[in-house]
Enzyme design. Sequence first.
Site, PDB file in Angstrom:
ATOM      1  N   SER A 119       6.463  48.171   8.306  1.00  0.00           N
ATOM      2  CA  SER A 119       5.041  47.887   8.192  1.00  0.00           C
ATOM      3  C   SER A 119       4.590  48.090   6.740  1.00  0.00           C
ATOM      4  O   SER A 119       5.155  47.482   5.835  1.00  0.00           O
ATOM      5  CB  SER A 119       4.254  48.768   9.166  1.00  0.00           C
ATOM      6  N   ASP A 152       5.940  40.831  17.705  1.00  0.00           N
ATOM      7  CA  ASP A 152       5.043  41.370  16.676  1.00  0.00           C
ATOM      8  C   ASP A 152       4.104  40.261  16.210  1.00  0.00           C
ATOM      9  O   ASP A 152       4.510  39.333  15.523  1.00  0.00           O
ATOM     10  CB  ASP A 152       5.882  41.900  15.508  1.00  0.00           C
ATOM     11  N   HIS A 171       4.451  45.217  17.314  1.00  0.00           N
ATOM     12  CA  HIS A 171       4.658  45.733  15.970  1.00  0.00           C
ATOM     13  C   HIS A 171       5.223  47.153  15.985  1.00  0.00           C
ATOM     14  O   HIS A 171       6.027  47.520  15.124  1.00  0.00           O
ATOM     15  CB  HIS A 171       3.337  45.706  15.205  1.00  0.00           C
TER      16      HIS A 171
END
Length: 370
Positions: free
Chosen positions: A150, A315, A348
């Site tokens: 991320s 995601d 995610h």
Amino acid sequence: MADPRFGLQRRVVLPGPLALDGGGSLAPIEIAYETYGALAPDGRNAVLICHALTMDQHVASPSPRTGKPGWWARVVGPGKPIDTDRFCVICANVLGSCMGSSGPASIDPATGKPYAMSFPVITVRDMVRAQAMLIDHLGVASLAAVVGGSMGGMQALSWAATFPDRVRAALVIASTARHTAQNIAFHEVGRQAVMADPRWCGGTYPPEAPPSSGLAVARMAAHITYLSEAGLTEKFGRRLQARDAKSFGFDADFQVESYLRHQGLSFVDRFDANSYLYITRAMDYFDLAEEHGGRLADAFRDSAARFCIVSFDTDWLYPTAESRSIVHALNAAGAPASFVELSSPYGHDAFLLDSPDLDRVIAGFLGSER
């Protein structure tokens, strides 16, 4: 004798100054960090792990604030995918955060009061430059690898572009080379929720009375983007929360509502509202191609690193298409790169959850590092 620069829960104050992308500079710079494993005599076994938006330096050890295990304890440790019998792992709290590194809650030496909103607006590249100052302090000339998911993946990309001779491998998981309009939009909803809270007071709230309601709503909105529809449906569906019938009111009738409220409330106990504003802004400003003349491949022209890019099929915050764009740019730059899309129902957040496939990718990629 053990080197005092290494070991758990370290903090260093560096004189700086640190020149910032937004203009001006910051000095001194305080960085909180943790290390695991021993640095080799030649210093070539250091791996830097970069954390995501709301994470911290406690990657493989319990957080002193929450008591919970390190956020990647399943990945980092002796014999684990990032093997501390082999690597010296470093994880630093990012600039702008509230877990020990310089941020809006830090004391401004010029006033003796917290910076609050007078703290300079920062970028992901500023975070990376601060980490480089820490790496210099630790006496590490080059990194065996930079690893991150991320926002941590953004930092890993920025490391390879900003310090091309200091990174030998970069592992980028569930990330992107720039924030899209949709990414920015979700963050703006969260920031406006914080700033609309009457207790925000322009950022000058006392520690004992933070804008908890606004920050909780911001966290709830963001948390939705970390999940997938399939995962939410499997976990909650339309099941009711501790009741047999709808209340026909505005209490948390559904389990998913109760879950989000819990996520919001637990978040405000461990995170600073102003730090949330600053870090989300840094992510929104992130555009690696823009930093290199508008062409992403140019960011990697001088990099000596080999790359591994990982995405997850559910995601939708940083979908696989974003990872493919990075891979195409790496190919255009002639950088050695591998890519894998993993299947997971968790969206995610999959990189933070149990994922044997991801563990194998990490171990395999780092296993070939010499």
